[in-house]
Design a protein around this motif. Structure first.
Motif, PDB file in Angstrom:
ATOM      1  N   THR A  24      -4.050 -10.134  17.335  1.00  0.00           N
ATOM      2  CA  THR A  24      -4.819  -8.979  16.872  1.00  0.00           C
ATOM      3  C   THR A  24      -4.638  -7.802  17.823  1.00  0.00           C
ATOM      4  N   HIS A  25      -4.556  -8.072  19.121  1.00  0.00           N
ATOM      5  CA  HIS A  25      -4.245  -7.002  20.070  1.00  0.00           C
ATOM      6  C   HIS A  25      -2.860  -6.424  19.803  1.00  0.00           C
ATOM      7  N   THR A  26      -1.889  -7.308  19.553  1.00  0.00           N
ATOM      8  CA  THR A  26      -0.538  -6.838  19.250  1.00  0.00           C
ATOM      9  C   THR A  26      -0.550  -5.882  18.066  1.00  0.00           C
ATOM     10  N   ALA A  27      -1.262  -6.280  17.013  1.00  0.00           N
ATOM     11  CA  ALA A  27      -1.322  -5.440  15.816  1.00  0.00           C
ATOM     12  C   ALA A  27      -1.991  -4.099  16.103  1.00  0.00           C
ATOM     13  N   GLN A  28      -3.092  -4.113  16.838  1.00  0.00           N
ATOM     14  CA  GLN A  28      -3.834  -2.883  17.098  1.00  0.00           C
ATOM     15  C   GLN A  28      -3.071  -1.955  18.045  1.00  0.00           C
ATOM     16  N   ILE A  29      -2.392  -2.524  19.030  1.00  0.00           N
ATOM     17  CA  ILE A  29      -1.580  -1.716  19.938  1.00  0.00           C
ATOM     18  C   ILE A  29      -0.515  -0.958  19.148  1.00  0.00           C
ATOM     19  N   SER A  30       0.092  -1.637  18.180  1.00  0.00           N
ATOM     20  CA  SER A  30       1.124  -0.988  17.372  1.00  0.00           C
ATOM     21  C   SER A  30       0.527   0.046  16.430  1.00  0.00           C
ATOM     22  N   ARG A  31      -0.575  -0.284  15.779  1.00  0.00           N
ATOM     23  CA  ARG A  31      -1.190   0.649  14.824  1.00  0.00           C
ATOM     24  C   ARG A  31      -1.662   1.932  15.506  1.00  0.00           C
ATOM     25  N   CYS A  32      -2.195   1.777  16.712  1.00  0.00           N
ATOM     26  CA  CYS A  32      -2.755   2.939  17.418  1.00  0.00           C
ATOM     27  C   CYS A  32      -1.712   3.700  18.235  1.00  0.00           C
ATOM     28  N   GLY A  33      -0.499   3.196  18.297  1.00  0.00           N
ATOM     29  CA  GLY A  33       0.524   3.864  19.093  1.00  0.00           C
ATOM     30  C   GLY A  33       0.233   3.847  20.578  1.00  0.00           C
ATOM     31  N   ILE A  34      -0.409   2.784  21.056  1.00  0.00           N
ATOM     32  CA  ILE A  34      -0.857   2.745  22.446  1.00  0.00           C
ATOM     33  C   ILE A  34       0.303   2.737  23.421  1.00  0.00           C
ATOM     34  N   VAL A 329       6.703 -12.611   9.565  1.00  0.00           N
ATOM     35  CA  VAL A 329       5.868 -13.005   8.431  1.00  0.00           C
ATOM     36  C   VAL A 329       4.412 -12.618   8.672  1.00  0.00           C
ATOM     37  N   SER A 330       3.871 -13.068   9.781  1.00  0.00           N
ATOM     38  CA  SER A 330       2.444 -12.913  10.035  1.00  0.00           C
ATOM     39  C   SER A 330       2.078 -11.461  10.326  1.00  0.00           C
ATOM     40  N   MET A 331       0.917 -11.048   9.839  1.00  0.00           N
ATOM     41  CA  MET A 331       0.434  -9.702  10.131  1.00  0.00           C
ATOM     42  C   MET A 331       0.062  -9.549  11.597  1.00  0.00           C
ATOM     43  N   GLU A 332      -0.019 -10.670  12.341  1.00  0.00           N
ATOM     44  CA  GLU A 332      -0.249 -10.618  13.781  1.00  0.00           C
ATOM     45  C   GLU A 332       1.056 -10.760  14.565  1.00  0.00           C
ATOM     46  N   GLY A 333       2.159 -10.950  13.869  1.00  0.00           N
ATOM     47  CA  GLY A 333       3.436 -11.140  14.538  1.00  0.00           C
ATOM     48  C   GLY A 333       3.974  -9.862  15.152  1.00  0.00           C
ATOM     49  N   SER A 334       4.634  -9.981  16.292  1.00  0.00           N
ATOM     50  CA  SER A 334       5.174  -8.797  16.977  1.00  0.00           C
ATOM     51  C   SER A 334       6.203  -8.083  16.118  1.00  0.00           C
TER      52      SER A 334
END
Length: 346
Positions: A24-34, A329-334
């Protein structure tokens, strides 16, 4: 910009590699452009925090074989259906006549099984400490309601042993963004021995962009020191959820477990206790890890050895529509998150 953002953007100290081990951190880091908000000296790398991604091929193959038996129905979350096995995914098997049901909660399996007592309903029990209590609740309810045609196939992993493996075998990590969801169950103290063993900071973080930035800031400021910082105190305590822990201990015991790209890690998994083995669908010795595409480099992505865009298949042969490995595949995947958010840097 806040003071934290200015500090992280202008940081010019020693180069740092910080690993987030939560999907979930991986996904949020990518979505927010961190990653783009940080100095080039601070590199974020993804770790083995996506439960679907670290599940080995032999487990998928076992699910495929089970669903093709007429007396069985395999029940799963949606993302597991598309993970490639050595030759087929569950979706492929379903198209070939296999019996597969998608649900949103493991507890939905009880209703399916109660309405169809002539077949065995097998839930694909994948996850970390976060979801293990839910699978324990599933079994608790099955026992209480006398539903005997429910089983689980487990691929349950625990976080501290794999972080230990990363530090010993991969190395090069200067701090860990500890998983928030896992920490709610386990408590933040679970990371203290690792912090002291390797002299590294751990920051337990929430999932909003500012919370993640605050955790990165804390790791940078504490670089080179052993400490565990709980920056998610509204949900995480030192001791964790002891009721959930006891429920897990009732049904599961530690076991050696196979991780994609890392092999068998001692005491890194959970297996049903002997007294509940009647609910097991054959979870032991599922160790094979040979994907359908030999060029897929999910294993290296999961350990932080490479970034997703360094895989030769990324964005060409491997996309969310044509995934060659579990990380796409996974929405949490890098790989999925790098692709869908057009992330260029770590």
């Amino acid at each position: 910009m806040t003071d934290i953002q200015v500090y992280l953007k202008t940081y010019d100290g020693p180069p740092l590699r910080l690993m987030e081990v939560c999907g979930t951190h991986t996904a949020q880091i990518s979505r927010c452009g961190i990653a783009g908000m940080l100095s080039p000296a601070i590199r974020l790398i993804s770790g083995p925090g996506c439960p679907v991604c670290v599940t080995v091929t032999a487990y998928i193959d076992r699910l495929v074989a089970l669903c093709m038996e007429p007396e069985n129905v395999v029940v799963s979350f949606g993302d597991m259906l598309r993970v490639p096995g050595s030759s087929q995914s569950l979706n492929d098997a379903k198209a070939a006549g296999g019996h597969v049901e998608m649900v949103y909660s493991p507890l939905d399996t009880l209703k399916l099984a109660a309405n169809d007592p002539g077949r065995t309903y097998i839930f694909a029990a994948v996850g970390f400490e976060t979801t293990a209590p839910v699978y324990a609740m599933l079994l608790e309810e099955a026992v209480a309601r006398g539903i005997s045609n429910v089983k689980i196939l487990t691929s349950l992993k625990t976080m501290p042993p794999v972080i230990d493996w990363i530090c010993q075998n991969q190395g090069g990590v200067d701090g860990f963004l500890a998983p928030g969801h896992v920490s709610v169950i386990t408590g933040s103290n679970i990371f203290q021995p690792l912090s002291e063993k390797y002299g590294l900071p751990f920051a337990v973080a929430g999932f909003e962009g500012p919370q993640i930035l605050a955790a990165i800031y804390a790791l940078v400021r504490k670089r080179g020191s052993a400490c565990v910082m709980n920056l998610y105190p509204g949900a995480v305590t030192k001791e964790g959820n002891q009721t959930a822990q006891k429920m897990v201990e009732k049904y599961f015991s530690p076991c050696d477990a196979s991780w994609r790209g890392m092999g068998i890690i001692p005491d890194s998994g959970l297996l049903l206790r002997e007294e509940y083995s009647r609910f097991d669908a054959g979870s032991k010795n599922l160790n094979g890890d040979h994907g359908a595409n030999a060029h897929c480099r999910c294993a290296q992505v999961l350990t932080g050895a490479i970034s997703p865009n360094e895989c030769p298949l990324f964005g060409s042969a491997c996309t969310p529509q044509t995934p060659q490995g579990a990380c796409m595949v996974s929405m949490e995947g890098s790989c999925f998150n790098y692709f869908t958010n057009m992330r260029k840097r770590s």
